[in-house]
Design a protein around this motif. Structure first.
Motif, PDB file in Angstrom:
ATOM      1  N   GLY A  95      75.889  17.601 -16.638  1.00  0.00           N
ATOM      2  CA  GLY A  95      76.595  18.831 -16.308  1.00  0.00           C
ATOM      3  C   GLY A  95      76.798  18.963 -14.804  1.00  0.00           C
ATOM      4  O   GLY A  95      76.107  18.305 -14.022  1.00  0.00           O
ATOM      5  N   GLU A  96      77.734  19.659 -14.435  1.00  0.00           N
ATOM      6  CA  GLU A  96      78.471  20.649 -15.182  1.00  0.00           C
ATOM      7  C   GLU A  96      79.753  20.015 -15.688  1.00  0.00           C
ATOM      8  O   GLU A  96      80.529  19.483 -14.905  1.00  0.00           O
ATOM      9  CB  GLU A  96      78.751  21.836 -14.264  1.00  0.00           C
ATOM     10  N   ILE A  97      79.961  20.056 -16.970  1.00  0.00           N
ATOM     11  CA  ILE A  97      81.131  19.427 -17.585  1.00  0.00           C
ATOM     12  C   ILE A  97      81.850  20.465 -18.449  1.00  0.00           C
ATOM     13  O   ILE A  97      81.284  21.505 -18.766  1.00  0.00           O
ATOM     14  CB  ILE A  97      80.733  18.199 -18.428  1.00  0.00           C
ATOM     15  N   GLY A  98      83.099  20.171 -18.825  1.00  0.00           N
ATOM     16  CA  GLY A  98      83.735  21.133 -19.710  1.00  0.00           C
ATOM     17  C   GLY A  98      85.245  21.111 -19.692  1.00  0.00           C
ATOM     18  O   GLY A  98      85.878  20.103 -19.380  1.00  0.00           O
ATOM     19  N   LEU A  99      85.809  22.274 -20.040  1.00  0.00           N
ATOM     20  CA  LEU A  99      87.250  22.479 -20.104  1.00  0.00           C
ATOM     21  C   LEU A  99      87.590  23.773 -19.378  1.00  0.00           C
ATOM     22  O   LEU A  99      86.938  24.795 -19.596  1.00  0.00           O
ATOM     23  CB  LEU A  99      87.722  22.596 -21.563  1.00  0.00           C
ATOM     24  N   ASP A 100      88.629  23.725 -18.532  1.00  0.00           N
ATOM     25  CA  ASP A 100      89.068  24.919 -17.822  1.00  0.00           C
ATOM     26  C   ASP A 100      90.575  25.047 -17.974  1.00  0.00           C
ATOM     27  O   ASP A 100      91.336  24.290 -17.377  1.00  0.00           O
ATOM     28  CB  ASP A 100      88.674  24.852 -16.347  1.00  0.00           C
ATOM     29  N   HIS A 101      90.999  26.028 -18.799  1.00  0.00           N
ATOM     30  CA  HIS A 101      92.415  26.294 -18.986  1.00  0.00           C
ATOM     31  C   HIS A 101      92.852  27.550 -18.245  1.00  0.00           C
ATOM     32  O   HIS A 101      93.910  28.103 -18.512  1.00  0.00           O
ATOM     33  CB  HIS A 101      92.736  26.414 -20.483  1.00  0.00           C
ATOM     34  N   HIS A 102      91.996  27.975 -17.307  1.00  0.00           N
ATOM     35  CA  HIS A 102      92.306  29.147 -16.477  1.00  0.00           C
ATOM     36  C   HIS A 102      92.937  28.730 -15.152  1.00  0.00           C
ATOM     37  O   HIS A 102      93.924  29.339 -14.717  1.00  0.00           O
ATOM     38  CB  HIS A 102      91.024  29.939 -16.221  1.00  0.00           C
ATOM     39  N   VAL A 103      92.398  27.708 -14.523  1.00  0.00           N
ATOM     40  CA  VAL A 103      92.919  27.244 -13.236  1.00  0.00           C
ATOM     41  C   VAL A 103      94.226  26.483 -13.468  1.00  0.00           C
ATOM     42  O   VAL A 103      94.288  25.557 -14.292  1.00  0.00           O
ATOM     43  CB  VAL A 103      91.886  26.341 -12.530  1.00  0.00           C
ATOM     44  N   ALA A 104      95.259  26.854 -12.753  1.00  0.00           N
ATOM     45  CA  ALA A 104      96.566  26.222 -12.911  1.00  0.00           C
ATOM     46  C   ALA A 104      96.547  24.781 -12.407  1.00  0.00           C
ATOM     47  O   ALA A 104      95.854  24.450 -11.444  1.00  0.00           O
ATOM     48  CB  ALA A 104      97.634  27.023 -12.157  1.00  0.00           C
ATOM     49  N   GLY A 105      97.324  23.937 -13.084  1.00  0.00           N
ATOM     50  CA  GLY A 105      97.538  22.578 -12.601  1.00  0.00           C
ATOM     51  C   GLY A 105      96.522  21.551 -13.057  1.00  0.00           C
ATOM     52  O   GLY A 105      96.598  20.389 -12.627  1.00  0.00           O
ATOM     53  N   LEU A 106      95.583  21.928 -13.918  1.00  0.00           N
ATOM     54  CA  LEU A 106      94.586  20.981 -14.418  1.00  0.00           C
ATOM     55  C   LEU A 106      95.074  20.400 -15.745  1.00  0.00           C
ATOM     56  O   LEU A 106      95.205  21.128 -16.727  1.00  0.00           O
ATOM     57  CB  LEU A 106      93.229  21.666 -14.607  1.00  0.00           C
ATOM     58  N   ASP A 107      95.322  19.112 -15.766  1.00  0.00           N
ATOM     59  CA  ASP A 107      95.864  18.438 -16.947  1.00  0.00           C
ATOM     60  C   ASP A 107      94.880  18.568 -18.119  1.00  0.00           C
ATOM     61  O   ASP A 107      93.774  18.021 -18.059  1.00  0.00           O
ATOM     62  CB  ASP A 107      96.088  16.969 -16.611  1.00  0.00           C
ATOM     63  N   PRO A 108      95.244  19.266 -19.187  1.00  0.00           N
ATOM     64  CA  PRO A 108      94.296  19.452 -20.294  1.00  0.00           C
ATOM     65  C   PRO A 108      93.907  18.156 -20.986  1.00  0.00           C
ATOM     66  O   PRO A 108      92.767  18.011 -21.441  1.00  0.00           O
ATOM     67  CB  PRO A 108      95.036  20.399 -21.247  1.00  0.00           C
ATOM     68  N   GLU A 109      94.841  17.205 -21.081  1.00  0.00           N
ATOM     69  CA  GLU A 109      94.506  15.945 -21.738  1.00  0.00           C
ATOM     70  C   GLU A 109      93.503  15.150 -20.907  1.00  0.00           C
ATOM     71  O   GLU A 109      92.559  14.551 -21.462  1.00  0.00           O
ATOM     72  CB  GLU A 109      95.772  15.129 -21.987  1.00  0.00           C
TER      73      GLU A 109
END
Length: 259
Positions: A95-109
């Motif tokens: 950690g710290e690992i995860g998913l962030d769909h709040h910050v713009a410009g971060l490629d979800p894939e």
């Protein structure tokens, strides 16, 4: 005894007075502190800090990982190095690992691929994980069902729904609550903290970020963890000592290396 399950004590905001901060945290009752990494550039310094903690401060436990918000700084070679370090050094979690769909410009894939690789490292090492999840709880839960984390972990700074909280619990996770709980305006978070079983909760600061209400606008610090404890105890109409004992036990159960 209190355990701060998420504190970035290694970052530059603490360079000028880190030893004093740690001494004050210990005096406030914080006996142990989990320090999660955010990128590979900080791993060695974090390990060194935790290996030479001041004697009048809390015990320091490192977690190593690649934070999704710093996606552009991570390289494939970092994953191989992470695997090697985890095998060679005493690490409490991935950690710290995860998913962030709040910050713009971060490629979800790319985020998902990075997370999947780190979950695989955690499985191979039988280590829990410290999850950063923003606006992505359903995606995270679906991924954890496909690629489980058998050693469980902590959903840090949890801010999802009650239903999502119970899904994390079913997967062997605890939920981290910190400074935002101390703000009266955090009505949803406070409702969660009272409706969830006490066995589900662990305490954290996320210092230097997400400070408590009494220090709004200032640097957060592990010495403020008792304010989170006192708020949680008051919300649940319990003695702080009971909440401290239970949340500490919860942390030790999921982060087995603390024992």
């Amino acid at each position: 005894m209190l355990i701060d399950t998420h504190c970035h004590i290694d970052v530059s905001e603490f360079d000028a007075d880190r030893a004093d901060v740690l001494a004050r945290a210990r005096a406030a009752g914080v006996e142990a502190l989990v320090a999660p990494a955010i990128d590979s550039g900080g791993w060695e310094a974090l390990l060194a800090l935790c290996g030479s903690a001041p004697p009048d401060g809390p015990r320091l436990y490192p977690a190593l990982g690649l934070h999704p918000v710093y996606l552009d700084s991570h390289r494939d070679a970092d994953l191989a190095r992470l695997e090697t370090l985890v095998a060679e050094r005493a690490v409490i979690a991935i950690g710290e690992i995860g998913l962030d769909h709040h910050v713009a410009g971060l490629d979800p894939e790319r985020q998902t691929r990075l997370l999947e690789r780190q979950l695989a490292i955690a499985r191979a090492a039988d280590l829990p994980v410290l999850l950063h999840v923003r606006k992505a709880h359903d995606e995270m839960l679906a991924l954890l069902r496909r690629q489980p984390a058998p050693a469980g972990g902590i959903a840090h700074a949890f801010n999802g729904s009650l239903q999502q909280a119970h899904q994390y619990l079913e997967l062997g996770f605890r939920l981290g609550f910190g400074g935002m709980l101390t703000f009266e305006r955090s009505r949803k978070l406070r409702r969660l903290a009272t409706e969830l079983p006490l066995d589900a909760l662990v305490l954290e600061t996320d210092a230097p970020d997400m400070t408590v209400a009494s220090h709004q606008g200032e640097r957060n610090s592990p010495e403020y963890l008792p304010e989170v404890l006192e708020t949680l105890a008051r919300l649940r109409d319990l003695e702080p000592s009971e909440v401290a004992a239970r949340t500490t036990a919860n942390a030790c159960e999921v982060l087995r290396g603390l024992g």
